[in-house]
Design a protein around this motif. Structure first.
Motif, short mmCIF file in Angstrom:
data_model
loop_
_atom_site.label_atom_id
_atom_site.label_comp_id
_atom_site.label_asym_id
_atom_site.label_seq_id
_atom_site.Cartn_x
_atom_site.Cartn_y
_atom_site.Cartn_z
N GLY A 379 32.17 110.26 35.70
CA GLY A 379 31.03 109.37 35.82
C GLY A 379 31.43 108.01 36.36
O GLY A 379 32.61 107.71 36.55
N ILE A 380 30.43 107.20 36.65
CA ILE A 380 30.65 105.86 37.16
C ILE A 380 29.82 104.91 36.31
O ILE A 380 28.65 105.18 36.05
N ARG A 381 30.44 103.84 35.85
CA ARG A 381 29.69 102.90 35.00
C ARG A 381 29.93 101.48 35.48
O ARG A 381 31.05 101.05 35.68
N LEU A 382 28.82 100.78 35.72
CA LEU A 382 28.93 99.38 36.10
C LEU A 382 28.43 98.55 34.92
O LEU A 382 27.31 98.73 34.46
N GLU A 383 29.28 97.68 34.42
CA GLU A 383 28.87 96.87 33.27
C GLU A 383 28.30 95.54 33.73
O GLU A 383 28.97 94.76 34.41
N LEU A 384 27.03 95.34 33.41
CA LEU A 384 26.31 94.13 33.82
C LEU A 384 25.97 93.30 32.59
O LEU A 384 25.83 93.84 31.50
N MET A 385 25.78 92.02 32.78
CA MET A 385 25.33 91.18 31.68
C MET A 385 23.80 91.22 31.64
O MET A 385 23.14 91.12 32.67
N ALA A 386 23.25 91.35 30.44
CA ALA A 386 21.80 91.32 30.28
C ALA A 386 21.45 90.45 29.08
O ALA A 386 22.31 90.17 28.24
N LYS A 387 20.19 90.06 29.05
CA LYS A 387 19.74 89.25 27.90
C LYS A 387 19.27 90.18 26.79
O LYS A 387 18.53 91.13 27.05
N GLU A 388 19.70 89.92 25.62
CA GLU A 388 19.19 90.70 24.49
C GLU A 388 17.78 90.25 24.23
O GLU A 388 17.49 89.05 24.22
N PRO A 389 16.85 91.20 23.98
CA PRO A 389 15.47 90.80 23.73
C PRO A 389 15.37 89.89 22.50
O PRO A 389 16.12 90.07 21.54
N GLY A 390 14.49 88.93 22.56
CA GLY A 390 14.34 88.03 21.41
C GLY A 390 13.86 86.67 21.88
O GLY A 390 14.12 86.28 23.02
N ALA A 391 13.13 85.99 21.01
CA ALA A 391 12.52 84.71 21.40
C ALA A 391 13.43 83.52 21.14
O ALA A 391 13.18 82.42 21.62
N GLY A 392 14.50 83.74 20.39
CA GLY A 392 15.37 82.61 20.03
C GLY A 392 16.30 82.23 21.18
O GLY A 392 15.96 82.37 22.35
N GLU A 393 17.47 81.75 20.83
CA GLU A 393 18.51 81.41 21.81
C GLU A 393 18.77 82.59 22.73
O GLU A 393 18.72 83.73 22.28
N VAL A 394 19.08 82.32 23.98
CA VAL A 394 19.44 83.41 24.89
C VAL A 394 20.76 84.02 24.44
O VAL A 394 21.76 83.30 24.30
N ALA A 395 20.75 85.31 24.16
CA ALA A 395 21.99 85.99 23.78
C ALA A 395 22.31 87.05 24.82
O ALA A 395 21.44 87.82 25.22
N LEU A 396 23.55 87.05 25.27
CA LEU A 396 23.92 87.98 26.34
C LEU A 396 24.66 89.19 25.78
O LEU A 396 25.35 89.09 24.77
N LYS A 397 24.55 90.28 26.52
CA LYS A 397 25.25 91.48 26.11
C LYS A 397 25.61 92.27 27.36
O LYS A 397 24.79 92.41 28.25
N PRO A 398 26.84 92.80 27.43
CA PRO A 398 27.15 93.67 28.57
C PRO A 398 26.45 95.02 28.38
O PRO A 398 26.55 95.61 27.31
N VAL A 399 25.73 95.45 29.39
CA VAL A 399 25.05 96.76 29.29
C VAL A 399 25.50 97.63 30.47
O VAL A 399 25.73 97.13 31.57
N PRO A 400 25.62 98.92 30.23
CA PRO A 400 26.12 99.79 31.29
C PRO A 400 25.01 100.33 32.19
O PRO A 400 23.93 100.69 31.73
N LEU A 401 25.28 100.36 33.46
CA LEU A 401 24.45 101.08 34.43
C LEU A 401 25.29 102.32 34.71
O LEU A 401 26.35 102.21 35.34
N SER A 402 24.85 103.46 34.19
CA SER A 402 25.75 104.61 34.17
C SER A 402 25.29 105.76 35.02
O SER A 402 24.11 106.07 35.06
N LEU A 403 26.24 106.41 35.65
CA LEU A 403 25.96 107.66 36.33
C LEU A 403 26.86 108.72 35.71
O LEU A 403 28.09 108.63 35.80
#
Ligand code: BG6
Length: 487
Positions: A379-403
Motif C-alpha cells: 500500500g501507499i500512505r501519505l501522512e497529512l496534517m489535519a485539524k481535529e474537529p472541535g470548537a476550542g483551540e486548533v489541534a492538529l493531527k497527522p491523518v493518513p491518505l491511504s491506498l
C-alpha cells in the motif's frame, strides 16, 4: 497475445528457490493461461530423479502451498515437468546428452536457462551448455543473486557468462524489482504531476528504506556465513529500491532508459571508505531472544549441519547504512538503509520524510511523510496534517491518505517471480540488472566490506525480536532523527 512455446531449464531445479518460488509462480502463470500448451519446465539437479519422481516431489511439496483449486490444471502443469540429472564439471556426460536429445528439434523456441545455483556454477554451466551446442540465438540465461561476493568476482562471472551469451540474452534477477509496489513507485513518481516538483532536497528531509524480516537463518549457515546482510540484501534489493526513489525521470519506459538512470544513481553514491565506515554503517548479529512469543536461538546456535566457525561470529545479520546521493537533486539528503533477520516484525517499506513547513502558524504540526509499503499488505500512505474537529483551540493531527492494494483492486497480486519469469519469456529485460549496474553496486559496497573484514570488532549483538543493535538508533539520533517503526 498468444503465449509462444518455450523450454525453461532450471539448474538447481529441485532446490529451495525452485520449490518455494519458481514452480508456484509457473503454476499460477499456467493457470492464468500465460504458458503455451507445448511449454516445458526441465529441472536439472544432481538428484538422480526421473520425470515421475520429480512430478511426485512437486505434487507433494508444492501443491499445498499454491494452493490448487482445480485439479485438472494442476495435472496439466505436472505433465510439463521433467527432470535431468546432471553433474556440472563432472565426468558423466549422460545428463547433457539427455538434455540435448530433449531439446533437439526445438531450436526455434525461446530457451531459458535459469541458474538457481551458487554463483561459482554460472560460468561452468554456460560453458558446458555451449559445448553441448545448446545455446541458440533464442536462448536466454537468468542469473540468480548473489552475483559474486565482491566487484572482482562479479566481473569474473560477468566475463565468463558474457563469453557465451550476449548482454541482451542475460537476465540478472533481483526479485524486489518484480514486487508490485516497487513497480508502482515508478508509476507514482512518473504518472502523477504533483510529486516530482517536490521530490528533491528542497522538500525532502531524508529517506528510509527498510527490509525487516522475522525469520532467522536456520539451516542456511553454509550460505549465510559467507554472505551476511550486506551482500544478501543491501548490495541488490535495497540499492535497487534506492535507485528507483532517487533516479531522474527516464525519457521512455523502455529497456535501457530506466537502467541508464539507475546506473547514474549508483555512480553518484558517495563512497564510504576507511574511517568513515564506522560513522556511517552499523552491523549487528542476533542473539537468543523472543520472536513472536517463541524463544529462539541466536545466530551462532541456529540448528544446522555445519557447526559455527570464526566466519559465523563475524557475519552480520543486520546492517544499517547512511548513504548519500551526491547530485543536484539530492545533495544533503541522507538515505538510511536498514535490513535485519529476527526483527520484531516483517516489513519492507520506503519512507520519504518531508521537511517541516517553511513557516508554521499552528503548534503541533509534524512534517509530512510518504510511506510505500512493499510487504506485507502492499500500500501507499501519505501522512497529512489535519485539524481535529472541535470548537476550542486548533489541534492538529497527522491523518493518513491511504491506498491499500487489497482494498482497491480485486485482482490477485502476483508474486514477484511470476512477473519476472513472464518478462524473461517475453524477452523484456527492463526489470533486470544490467552488467554495469551490478558492478557499480559492488564498487560502492566493496570498501565497506573491506573495512568490516579488516576490523577485529565483531558485529554488535541484538536480541532476536528487537529492532537491531543500539548503533542503528544512534546512526539517526545523531542528527535528531528516528527510524520509522511499524504502527
Ligand atoms: C533473498 C535473501 O534475496 O530475499 C533472503 O537471500 C531474504 O535472505 C529474501 O529472506 C527476502 O525476500 P522477500 O521477498 O521475502 O522480502
Amino acid at each position: 497475445e498468444t503465449p509462444q512455446p518455450a523450454d525453461l531449464i532450471v539448474f538447481g531445479g529441485t532446490g529451495d528457490l525452485s520449490m518455494r518460488k519458481l514452480l508456484p509462480a509457473l503454476y499460477h502463470a499456467d493457470r492464468d493461461g500465460l504458458l503455451a500448451a507445448e511449454t516445458r519446465i526441465i529441472a536439472m539437479s544432481r538428484g538422480g530423479l526421473d520425470d515421475d519422481d520429480f512430478r511426485g516431489k512437486v505434487d507433494a511439496e508444492v501443491r499445498g502451498s499454491v494452493p490448487v483449486d482445480d485439479l485438472a490444471t494442476w495435472q496439466r502443469f505436472l505433465t510439463r515437468l521433467h527432470h535431468v540429472t546432471i553433474d556440472i564439471g563432472g565426468q558423466d556426460p549422460t545428463g547433457w546428452a539427455r538434455l540435448t536429445a530433449m531439446l533437439a528439434g526445438h531450436e526455434q523456441r525461446a530457451r531459458v536457462f535459469y541458474l538457481a545455483s551458487p554463483p561459482m556454477t554460472f560460468g561452468p554451466f554456460c560453458r558446458e551448455a555451449h559445448r553441448a551446442g545448446l545455446v541458440t540465438p533464442a536462448s536466454r540465461v537468468v542469473l540468480e543473486k548473489p552475483l559474486g561476493r565482491d566487484l572482482a568476482s562479479a566481473q569474473h562471472i560477468n566475463d565468463e557468462v558474457g563469453a557465451i551469451f550476449h548482454e541482451r540474452q542475460i537476465f540478472r534477477i533481483d526479485h524486489y524489482l518484480g514486487k508490485e509496489t516497487v513497480q508502482n513507485l515508478l508509476v507514482l513518481r512518473f504518472a502523477n504531476a504533483f510529486l516530482e516538483p517536490i521530490w528533491n532536497s528542497l522538500w525532502i528531509d531524508h529517506v528510509q528504506i527498510t527490509a525487516a524480516e522475522t525469520v532467522g537463518t536456520p539451516g542456511r549457515r553454509g550460505y549465510y556465513d559467507h554472505a551476511g546482510a550486506l551482500r544478501d540484501m543491501v548490495q541488490n534489493h535495497l540499492l535497487q529500491l534506492l535507485c528507483l526513489v532517487a533516479m531522474e525521470p527516464p525519457a521512455r519506459n523502455d529497456r535501457e532508459s530506466i537502467r541508464d538512470e539507475k546506473v547514474k544513481v549508483l555512480e553518484s553514491l558517495r563512497p564510504i571508505v576507511g574511517g568513515e565506515v564506522d560513522r556511517f554503517t552499523v552491523r549487528g548479529q542476533y542473539t537468543a531472544g523472543v520472536s513472536g512469543d517463541v524463544q529462539v536461538p541466536g545466530y551462532l546456535d541456529e540448528p544446522d549441519n555445519t557447526p559455527p566457525t570464526e566466519a559465523s561470529q563475524r557475519v552480520e545479520t543486520f546492517a544499517a547504512i547512511r548513504a548519500e546521493v551526491k547530485n543536484w537533486r539530492w545533495a544533503g539528503v541522507p538515505f538510511y538503509l536498514r535490513t535485519g533477520k529476527r526483527m520484531p516484525y516483517r516489513s519492507s517499506e520506503i519512507v520519504v520524510q518531508f521537511k517541516e513547513v517553511p513557516h508554521s502558524i499552528f503548534p503541533g504540526s509534524t512534517p509530512n511523510r510518504l510511506v510505500l509499503r512493499l510487504q506485507p499488505s502492499e500500500g501507499i500512505r501519505l501522512e497529512l496534517m489535519a485539524k481535529e474537529p472541535g470548537a476550542g483551540e486548533v489541534a492538529l493531527k497527522p491523518v493518513p491518505l491511504s491506498l491499500s492494494f487489497a482494498d482497491t483492486f480485486t485482482a490477485r497480486v502476483p508474486d514477484a517471480y511470476e512477473r519476472l519469469l513472464m518478462d524473461v519469456l517475453a524477452g523484456n529485460p527492463t526489470l533486470f540488472m544490467r552488467r554495469d549496474e551490478v558492478e557499480a553496486a559492488w564498487r560502492w559496497i566493496d570498501p565497506i566490506l573491506a573495512e568490516w573484514e579488516s576490523q577485529s570488532l565483531l558485529p554488535e549483538p541484538y536480541p532476536a525480536g528487537t529492532a537491531g543493535p543500539a548503533g542503528a538508533h544512534e546512526l539517526l539520533a545523531r542528527s535528531g532523527r528516528t527510524w520509522h517503526e511499524e504502527d
